[in-house]
Motif scaffolding. Structure first.
Motif, PDB file in Angstrom:
ATOM      1  N   ILE A   2       3.047  20.539 -61.171  1.00  0.00           N
ATOM      2  CA  ILE A   2       4.010  20.676 -60.094  1.00  0.00           C
ATOM      3  C   ILE A   2       3.934  19.390 -59.295  1.00  0.00           C
ATOM      4  N   VAL A   3       5.079  18.773 -59.062  1.00  0.00           N
ATOM      5  CA  VAL A   3       5.169  17.508 -58.361  1.00  0.00           C
ATOM      6  C   VAL A   3       5.838  17.738 -57.007  1.00  0.00           C
ATOM      7  N   VAL A   4       5.294  17.112 -55.971  1.00  0.00           N
ATOM      8  CA  VAL A   4       5.906  17.145 -54.647  1.00  0.00           C
ATOM      9  C   VAL A   4       6.436  15.743 -54.358  1.00  0.00           C
ATOM     10  N   GLU A   5       7.734  15.666 -54.053  1.00  0.00           N
ATOM     11  CA  GLU A   5       8.390  14.390 -53.795  1.00  0.00           C
ATOM     12  C   GLU A   5       9.101  14.458 -52.441  1.00  0.00           C
ATOM     13  N   ALA A   6       9.337  13.302 -51.839  1.00  0.00           N
ATOM     14  CA  ALA A   6      10.059  13.225 -50.569  1.00  0.00           C
ATOM     15  C   ALA A   6      11.172  12.191 -50.694  1.00  0.00           C
ATOM     16  N   PHE A   7      12.289  12.472 -50.004  1.00  0.00           N
ATOM     17  CA  PHE A   7      13.357  11.489 -49.899  1.00  0.00           C
ATOM     18  C   PHE A   7      14.030  11.641 -48.543  1.00  0.00           C
ATOM     19  N   ASP A   8      14.558  10.544 -48.040  1.00  0.00           N
ATOM     20  CA  ASP A   8      15.295  10.543 -46.780  1.00  0.00           C
ATOM     21  C   ASP A   8      16.777  10.686 -47.088  1.00  0.00           C
ATOM     22  N   ASP A   9      17.476  11.470 -46.271  1.00  0.00           N
ATOM     23  CA  ASP A   9      18.920  11.628 -46.447  1.00  0.00           C
ATOM     24  C   ASP A   9      19.572  10.266 -46.247  1.00  0.00           C
ATOM     25  N   PRO A  10      20.382   9.802 -47.211  1.00  0.00           N
ATOM     26  CA  PRO A  10      20.952   8.458 -47.109  1.00  0.00           C
ATOM     27  C   PRO A  10      21.996   8.301 -46.008  1.00  0.00           C
ATOM     28  N   LYS A  11      22.587   9.392 -45.519  1.00  0.00           N
ATOM     29  CA  LYS A  11      23.617   9.294 -44.489  1.00  0.00           C
ATOM     30  C   LYS A  11      23.211   9.906 -43.159  1.00  0.00           C
ATOM     31  N   VAL A  12      22.006  10.474 -43.097  1.00  0.00           N
ATOM     32  CA  VAL A  12      21.541  11.097 -41.859  1.00  0.00           C
ATOM     33  C   VAL A  12      20.132  10.574 -41.580  1.00  0.00           C
ATOM     34  N   SER A  13      20.033   9.598 -40.687  1.00  0.00           N
ATOM     35  CA  SER A  13      18.692   9.098 -40.365  1.00  0.00           C
ATOM     36  C   SER A  13      17.978  10.150 -39.525  1.00  0.00           C
ATOM     37  N   GLY A  14      16.668  10.231 -39.689  1.00  0.00           N
ATOM     38  CA  GLY A  14      15.874  11.221 -38.977  1.00  0.00           C
ATOM     39  C   GLY A  14      15.646  12.495 -39.763  1.00  0.00           C
ATOM     40  N   VAL A  15      16.071  12.533 -41.031  1.00  0.00           N
ATOM     41  CA  VAL A  15      15.883  13.721 -41.874  1.00  0.00           C
ATOM     42  C   VAL A  15      15.163  13.313 -43.156  1.00  0.00           C
ATOM     43  N   THR A  16      14.079  14.017 -43.466  1.00  0.00           N
ATOM     44  CA  THR A  16      13.359  13.841 -44.727  1.00  0.00           C
ATOM     45  C   THR A  16      13.293  15.185 -45.433  1.00  0.00           C
TER      46      THR A  16
END
Length: 154
Positions: A39-53
């Motif tokens: 099981i892999v846990v990954e993170a990404f930031d919303d490309p059009k909404v800063s302040g959201v991961t």
């Protein structure tokens, strides 16, 4: 010439997608040959909404096929998106816009995250699901972030 212009237009029409950063993983099944199932846990930031991961957890198939990138990963995934700073829209949002996509088989299957804006409740809603060229999966997960003021640091 028109082929090159068409190809360029198609590439520009693709949604702005981001790649995920691997946060961690745990093995779930030992394999004698090739990598373990995990099981892999990954993170990404919303490309059009800063302040959201957004954080995704999903299964990755191991073994020889998994090690070669030929295995098909399971459709199940979990998502949790959080406000990590002041929320600012950096571009116009589209309803049901794909904000993240990752291939989960060699050709036919992808996992994707789409974003909705619940204007009545001032909330961003993120849905993760898996689809396949012939038949998708009803497996899905959803998370929501109410848009709140962010405390300013002094």
């Amino acid at each position: 010439m028109w082929v090159a212009n068409g190809l360029l237009a198609a590439l520009l029409a693709l949604p702005l997608l981001v790649s995920a950063e691997e946060i961690g993983e745990v093995s779930t099944v030992f394999k004698w040959v090739g990598p373990n199932d995990k099981i892999v846990v990954e993170a990404f930031d919303d490309p059009k909404v800063s302040g959201v991961t957004c954080y995704l957890s999903r299964a990755k198939t191991g073994g020889v096929k998994g090690g070669l990138g030929l295995a098909e990963d399971r459709a199940e995934a979990s998502i949790a998106c959080r406000q990590v700073g002041p929320i600012r829209f950096t571009a116009e949002l589209k309803e049901g816009e794909v904000v993240f996509r990752e291939r989960t088989s060699l050709v036919f299957k992808t996992m994707q995250v789409v974003r909705f804006f619940d204007e009545k409740r001032n909330t961003l809603v993120y849905l993760v699901y898996s689809d396949r060229v012939i038949e998708g999966s009803p497996q899905n997960a959803v998370t929501a972030i109410p848009i709140l003021p962010w405390p300013e640091q002094s």
